[in-house]
Each structure stands twice: as C-alpha cells, then as structure tokens.
Enzyme design. Structure first.
Site, PDB file in Angstrom:
ATOM      1  CE  LYS A 192     -10.351  -4.224  -4.087  1.00 20.84           C
ATOM      2  NZ  LYS A 192      -9.987  -2.979  -3.374  1.00 20.84           N
ATOM      3  CE  LYS A 206      -4.261  -1.645   0.270  1.00 24.29           C
ATOM      4  NZ  LYS A 206      -5.311  -1.317  -0.711  1.00 24.29           N
TER       5      LYS A 206
END
Length: 320
Positions: free
Chosen positions: A239, A143
């Site tokens: 997703k 990230k």
C-alpha cells in the site's frame, strides 16, 4: 511551492473493520507547483500507524520547497506524508517531461486489473445481502476479525456462491481462532487470508499450519519489513500509504518478488487520485485491491474507470 489541503469525501455506505467504522474518507491532497506546472498526490493518514491529518500535514510543511524525489526518501519515513509528496513529484515530473509516469519508471504500458470489492464487517444477514448484491463481481474481500466470524463466512459464501473470496482479519484474530477457522476458509473456497494475527504477535504463523496463503498487511510496510516476514507469510500487501509512495512501492515489489513472495496491491479508503499510482504497482500482482473509489459517494474529476476488465490506469488529466 508545496501546499497541503485536507479534504473529505462521503462514503456510499458506512465502512466497518475490526477497529471501527467511518462514513467519510478524510484525505490530504498535496499540490506541488514549479515553473507553472502542477503535480498532485493524495494520502490517507492512518491512526493505526500513529498518524493524523495534522501530524502528516506538519511533516509535509517542514519539507524544503525544492525537495527532490531522491532527497525525499531520507527526509521522511515510510508513511502517508512521504506518499503524497512522492506521488505529486512523479506527477510533476511527468508533466515536465511530456511522458507518462510508467514510461519514466521504465515500466510496460499498464493494463486494467481485476480488483477486489470490499464488504465491510456487519451482521451475517447484512453481509449475505451485500454479497448477493455484488455476486457479479469476480473478487470479493470480506472484512472480518472477531471471534464470531464463522456465521459471516457462511453467509457471504451463500450470498455469492461463485465469486472468488479473500478475507481480511485486520489483526483481529488469535492463533487459536485462526487455526479453528482455517479448515472452514478452505472449505468455503477462500483464496487468501490477510493479517490474521496482530503485527508483532505473528511469530506463531511460523509454527502453525498455513493451509492457504497468508498475506502480510500491517506487518509489511517497506523493504525493511521483509526480513521479519520469513517463514510466516506467503504474500505481501503493498500500500502506498505504508511504503511512503510509488518510489518505495516499486522497490518493495521487486524485492518481494525476488524473495519469492506473492504480491497484493491494496489501498486505504481514498479517491481515484490515491489509487492512480497504485495501478502501476498492481501490474502482474496476484491480487489487486484498489476499490477505494467504488466505496465513495463522490470522487474527483476525471476519476479512474472501473468496468468488467477491472480498474483502468489513470488518464493524464487525473495523474501521471
């Protein structure tokens, strides 16, 4: 009967992305009971998309008790509410038929898939230490998403010199920052970069060089997103909380493949119940990122199995 229950699961460590930090996974569990059988689904409402636990619960509460999976697709928009109900209806159908969901969907028997393990945004020193602790894993996801990410990249590669790496900027870069970083991403062996620019501000991706594959995450929700990705992205991240369930996720997978996109199957930070349907979509994907349960300090009963072969499909006691 449809019931919605808010639940919270502690994370093993603080999880940080460019938009903030959390110490727990807050989810909604949907249970649908009919004729003595029960189906379950889970969703993670996401503030980035204007969702909250209360707003999503209200969407679900407004549905007719006898809603069908086909009707659901037009009753709710793509998003967390439709996801939890859609997956609960698939689970219920599996129990009523005595078949597994993959059989009902006309899919091949699912197999384990190597999954990324996510390192949250932190100081270079802490990210290097986290990379070193997880250097045995075949795929790490970093990230990032700040103007000062170069030291973090170098630190993670130093901590895990042999591991395959993908990078997720969570819309945190400008075109200038990404263009400056791109040669270093290649030098450090990064295999993929997710959503470097904000959704709605990503037209520049069609104008600048894309020397490594670029994946649409926040810019890709369902099949309606695909026309806006042309010439800007090489891979789409599917997703279920964005597609609004397994039904649309499978349709998006097929449409994206037909248009030449590579596939990544990702997740919000949720439990094994949320990951279970996604393991079916992930079959044959270029990248699987279903590590939510690995980030938790506690999970549901009968959780997904993770080992050297990757994340295994669910047992029927969990879902499907």
């Amino acid at each position: 009967m449809i019931t919605v229950t808010p639940e919270s699961f502690r994370l093993a460590e603080v999880f940080t992305i460019s938009r903030g930090s959390r110490t727990e996974a807050k989810v909604l569990t949907v249970t649908i009971t009919r004729s003595g059988l029960t189906g379950r689904g889970e969703c993670v409402p996401y503030a980035r998309y204007g969702e909250s636990l209360d707003s999503v619960a209200a969407q679900i509460a407004a549905l007719p008790a006898d809603v069908t999976r086909d009707a659901l697709q037009s009753l709710l928009p793509a998003g967390a509410a439709r996801n939890a109900v859609d997956c609960a209806l698939w689970d219920l159908e599996a129990k009523a038929s005595g078949k597994r969901v993959w059989q009902l969907a006309g899919l091949a028997a699912p197999r384990p898939q190597i999954t990324a393990f996510t390192l949250s945004l932190d100081s270079p020193e802490k990210m290097q230490a986290a990379a070193a602790r997880n250097a045995h894993r075949p795929l790490l996801k970093i990230k990032l998403g700040t103007p000062d990410d170069m030291p973090r990249l170098e630190a993670v590669r130093a901590g895990a010199p042999q591991t395959k790496i993908i990078v997720d900027a969570n819309e945190g870069w400008t075109a200038e920052v990404y263009s400056d970083l791109a040669p270093h991403l290649i030098r450090l062996g990064v295999a993929l970069v997710e959503q470097p620019l904000p959704a709605g501000q990503d037209d520049l991706l069609a104008e600048i060089a894309r020397p490594l594959p670029v994946c649409a995450d926040e810019s890709c929700h369902d099949r309606h997103s695909l026309p806006g990705l042309t010439g800007k992205y090489d891979v789409v991240n599917i997703k279920l909380d964005k597609t609004g369930g397994l039904t649309e996720a499978l349709a998006l997978r097929d449409a994206a493949r037909a248009q030449g996109y590579g596939l990544m199957v990702g997740c919000m930070v949720g439990t094994s119940l949320a990951m279970a349907p996604a393991t079916l979509v992930a079959q044959g994907a270029a990248f699987t990122d279903l590590d939510g349960p690995l980030l938790l300090a506690e999970d549901r009963p009968n959780p997904l199995a993770y080992d050297d072969a990757g994340v295994h499909p669910p047992e029927s006691e969990l879902w499907g």
